[in-house]
Design a protein around this motif. Sequence first.
Motif, mmCIF file in Angstrom:
data_model
loop_
_atom_site.group_PDB
_atom_site.id
_atom_site.type_symbol
_atom_site.label_atom_id
_atom_site.label_comp_id
_atom_site.label_asym_id
_atom_site.label_seq_id
_atom_site.Cartn_x
_atom_site.Cartn_y
_atom_site.Cartn_z
ATOM 1 N N LEU A 146 12.078 -5.300 -4.712
ATOM 2 C CA LEU A 146 11.506 -6.592 -5.097
ATOM 3 C C LEU A 146 10.349 -6.958 -4.177
ATOM 4 C CD1 LEU A 146 11.545 -9.142 -6.801
ATOM 5 C CD2 LEU A 146 13.307 -10.058 -5.288
ATOM 6 N N LEU A 147 10.493 -6.709 -2.878
ATOM 7 C CA LEU A 147 9.414 -6.995 -1.940
ATOM 8 C C LEU A 147 8.160 -6.185 -2.275
ATOM 9 C CD1 LEU A 147 11.247 -7.122 1.518
ATOM 10 C CD2 LEU A 147 10.177 -9.027 0.312
ATOM 11 N N LEU A 148 8.335 -4.911 -2.558
ATOM 12 C CA LEU A 148 7.180 -4.068 -2.878
ATOM 13 C C LEU A 148 6.527 -4.499 -4.186
ATOM 14 C CD1 LEU A 148 8.638 -0.577 -1.894
ATOM 15 C CD2 LEU A 148 6.784 -1.794 -0.746
ATOM 16 N N ALA A 149 7.345 -4.880 -5.157
ATOM 17 C CA ALA A 149 6.788 -5.329 -6.432
ATOM 18 C C ALA A 149 5.980 -6.613 -6.254
ATOM 19 C CB ALA A 149 7.910 -5.542 -7.448
ATOM 20 N N ALA A 150 6.543 -7.565 -5.512
ATOM 21 C CA ALA A 150 5.824 -8.819 -5.276
ATOM 22 C C ALA A 150 4.549 -8.579 -4.475
ATOM 23 C CB ALA A 150 6.732 -9.810 -4.545
ATOM 24 N N GLY A 151 4.615 -7.672 -3.506
ATOM 25 C CA GLY A 151 3.427 -7.358 -2.725
ATOM 26 C C GLY A 151 2.329 -6.737 -3.571
ATOM 27 N N ALA A 152 2.703 -5.878 -4.514
ATOM 28 C CA ALA A 152 1.702 -5.256 -5.385
ATOM 29 C C ALA A 152 1.031 -6.291 -6.279
ATOM 30 C CB ALA A 152 2.356 -4.168 -6.229
ATOM 31 N N LEU A 153 1.820 -7.221 -6.815
ATOM 32 C CA LEU A 153 1.238 -8.248 -7.678
ATOM 33 C C LEU A 153 0.328 -9.187 -6.904
ATOM 34 C CD1 LEU A 153 4.283 -9.218 -9.941
ATOM 35 C CD2 LEU A 153 2.560 -7.454 -10.293
ATOM 36 N N ALA A 154 0.576 -9.338 -5.602
ATOM 37 C CA ALA A 154 -0.230 -10.255 -4.795
ATOM 38 C C ALA A 154 -1.669 -9.783 -4.640
ATOM 39 C CB ALA A 154 0.409 -10.429 -3.416
ATOM 40 N N ILE B 295 -2.145 0.293 1.868
ATOM 41 C CA ILE B 295 -2.372 1.738 2.035
ATOM 42 C C ILE B 295 -2.422 2.427 0.677
ATOM 43 C CG2 ILE B 295 -1.342 3.862 2.917
ATOM 44 C CD1 ILE B 295 -0.302 2.215 5.288
ATOM 45 N N VAL B 296 -1.499 2.054 -0.221
ATOM 46 C CA VAL B 296 -1.507 2.639 -1.564
ATOM 47 C C VAL B 296 -2.810 2.325 -2.282
ATOM 48 C CG1 VAL B 296 -0.418 2.521 -3.843
ATOM 49 C CG2 VAL B 296 0.997 2.634 -1.794
ATOM 50 N N LEU B 297 -3.284 1.103 -2.160
ATOM 51 C CA LEU B 297 -4.504 0.707 -2.854
ATOM 52 C C LEU B 297 -5.746 1.331 -2.231
ATOM 53 C CD1 LEU B 297 -3.749 -3.043 -3.643
ATOM 54 C CD2 LEU B 297 -3.445 -1.031 -5.087
ATOM 55 N N VAL C 240 -8.940 -3.840 2.565
ATOM 56 C CA VAL C 240 -8.702 -3.918 4.013
ATOM 57 C C VAL C 240 -8.580 -5.379 4.453
ATOM 58 C CG1 VAL C 240 -9.730 -3.487 6.270
ATOM 59 C CG2 VAL C 240 -9.782 -1.707 4.525
ATOM 60 N N ILE C 241 -9.504 -6.223 4.002
ATOM 61 C CA ILE C 241 -9.466 -7.637 4.414
ATOM 62 C C ILE C 241 -8.199 -8.309 3.901
ATOM 63 C CG2 ILE C 241 -10.618 -9.866 4.169
ATOM 64 C CD1 ILE C 241 -13.280 -8.322 4.069
ATOM 65 N N LEU C 242 -7.856 -8.059 2.649
ATOM 66 C CA LEU C 242 -6.645 -8.659 2.089
ATOM 67 C C LEU C 242 -5.405 -8.202 2.846
ATOM 68 C CD1 LEU C 242 -7.209 -8.511 -1.763
ATOM 69 C CD2 LEU C 242 -6.789 -10.547 -0.403
ATOM 70 N N GLY C 243 -5.323 -6.911 3.127
ATOM 71 C CA GLY C 243 -4.172 -6.398 3.856
ATOM 72 C C GLY C 243 -4.026 -7.036 5.225
ATOM 73 N N LEU C 244 -5.142 -7.184 5.937
ATOM 74 C CA LEU C 244 -5.084 -7.778 7.273
ATOM 75 C C LEU C 244 -4.701 -9.257 7.213
ATOM 76 C CD1 LEU C 244 -8.256 -6.170 8.922
ATOM 77 C CD2 LEU C 244 -5.859 -5.624 9.386
ATOM 78 N N VAL C 245 -5.316 -10.005 6.285
ATOM 79 C CA VAL C 245 -5.045 -11.447 6.201
ATOM 80 C C VAL C 245 -3.605 -11.703 5.765
ATOM 81 C CG1 VAL C 245 -5.629 -13.566 4.968
ATOM 82 C CG2 VAL C 245 -7.449 -12.077 5.808
ATOM 83 N N LEU C 246 -3.154 -11.014 4.729
ATOM 84 C CA LEU C 246 -1.813 -11.258 4.217
ATOM 85 C C LEU C 246 -0.740 -10.790 5.194
ATOM 86 C CD1 LEU C 246 -2.230 -10.297 0.444
ATOM 87 C CD2 LEU C 246 -2.333 -12.555 1.497
ATOM 88 N N ALA C 247 -0.907 -9.598 5.726
ATOM 89 C CA ALA C 247 0.109 -9.086 6.659
ATOM 90 C C ALA C 247 0.116 -9.884 7.956
ATOM 91 C CB ALA C 247 -0.156 -7.610 6.945
ATOM 92 N N GLY C 248 -1.063 -10.181 8.496
ATOM 93 C CA GLY C 248 -1.124 -10.916 9.759
ATOM 94 C C GLY C 248 -0.572 -12.325 9.640
ATOM 95 N N THR C 249 -0.942 -13.032 8.586
ATOM 96 C CA THR C 249 -0.442 -14.396 8.424
ATOM 97 C C THR C 249 1.044 -14.408 8.103
ATOM 98 O OG1 THR C 249 -2.638 -14.991 7.586
ATOM 99 C CG2 THR C 249 -0.883 -16.599 7.292
#
Length: 504
Positions: free
Chosen positions: A202-210, A60-62, A240-249
């Motif tokens: 830490l979770l948010l930081a790792a998620g941003a780097l991903a 959402i931020v991106l 959008v695609i990255l968010g769906l793939v990463l969050a869903g998996t």
Amino acid sequence: MGTPDESSHPLATGRIGAAAVTFFALAATAPLAVLITVVPAAYARGGGPLVPLTFVAVAIVLLVFAAGYAAMAHRAPYAGALYAYVARGLGRPAGVAAAGVALAAYTALQLGLYGVAGVAAAPLVRSWFHVEAQWWMVAAACWLIVALAGTVRIEIVSGLLALLVLAEIAVAVGFATASLIEPVGPRLPDHLPAVDRPALGLLLAAGALAFAGFETTGTYAEETMRPRKEAGHATYASVVILGLVLAGTAWSVSVGAGPAQITALARTRGSELLFDLAGARLAPWAVTTGRAVLLAALVAAMLALHNAIARYLYALGRERVLPAALATTARRTSAPRTASLVQSLIAGLAIAVAYLAGVRSPGILAQRLTVAGGLGVLVLLLATSLAALLHLNRVPGGEGAWGRFLAPILATVALGALACLAFRNLPSLLGVPSESALVWLTPAGIAAVAGAGLLHGVVLRGARPVLYAGIGQGGTAVVVTPAPTPQLPRPRDPGAHRPERVNR
């Protein structure tokens, strides 16, 4: 600014569309590698149901950031991308600094992927050939593939990357579906667990780097069918695609392991967690296929980053910020051949140095390189968001209030918060104690690269003002004409002889 050398040719226009640019960005992020490495680490730290939600929040931020990014790409559809955007919003020296950070960050990410590939190939080589593969052999093979493919026509490379990205998305979706069909416990948690602020940060930081790599869409703007539109559309699509793939998996991993057991399993199995869950539900060939696709995805990420670096070098050479020879393109393919070869040489030397230095297990080094590269990209996103806020409002060009003001200011605040969290949690991200020298060497390295670029820009301003005026202009010649000195009338001497007026 001097005209380009007659032996060089511009990048070919109209060869790819928004879909191809999206595949370049998705390949650069290597989503399957993120699922193998980042997701288990996040669950091992007790993230639980917040892990998939973290990817949603970062996406959402991106997406908010993408509004200002698309507007800047519309105004400056150049291969320099973030370099040109920052130069327009924060000044030319800052643009040169951003270019230096981009080159360093993408190179670090690419070198980290070479190390990861060496580790990922070991199970396959052991299973197929019953031998232990040395990481540097795998890295050398990957380097050769990337070096050869880096000079090929961009539409051919985009087709290859499209196949590889679709394959890794198919593997991720297949593994996720298998876990969701045979869940262990409830698919959705009854409530979110209590997570302390440091763990959430830490979770948010790792998620941003991903997500590092999605922003490379702008580097291909000059080669698209609609240079002022395709990069922006591809940016939205990739997020959008990255968010769906990463969050869903990531959600499916928790469902497949069971909410009560996911933390313990992630701690014991680590990067093998996703393959273990798939192996318990699918045939052995499916897991082997997943490992092969992971290796192919890593090669795709190396190639995508290679192309992004080559285009940054090309843009800097075209504007004479770096040697003009970097702006040479191949006559038949219109690929930035010299810049590509230079990048291949740098990567090859780095691999050789690592081997000669005695690196035997590159996994830890690869992790630290990718974290350092991701931090550099996060700093670039923050600078780009601030540049968009300043430039779009200083030079209005038809954007609405959302794209011109609201989205850039929200993205600047959010990315600034994510950057603070990343640097605050740097020891955990690097996997080192807080007193380790790497904790301060990493940000110091980023600052040193930015400072060197800033100094280079300031020197150009004083030494070569005409060249300096063309920074961030996409190679358009800029001629600086000094203002004429006003001529004041001389006072008339009363005693002077006045010549007679002659009619002509």
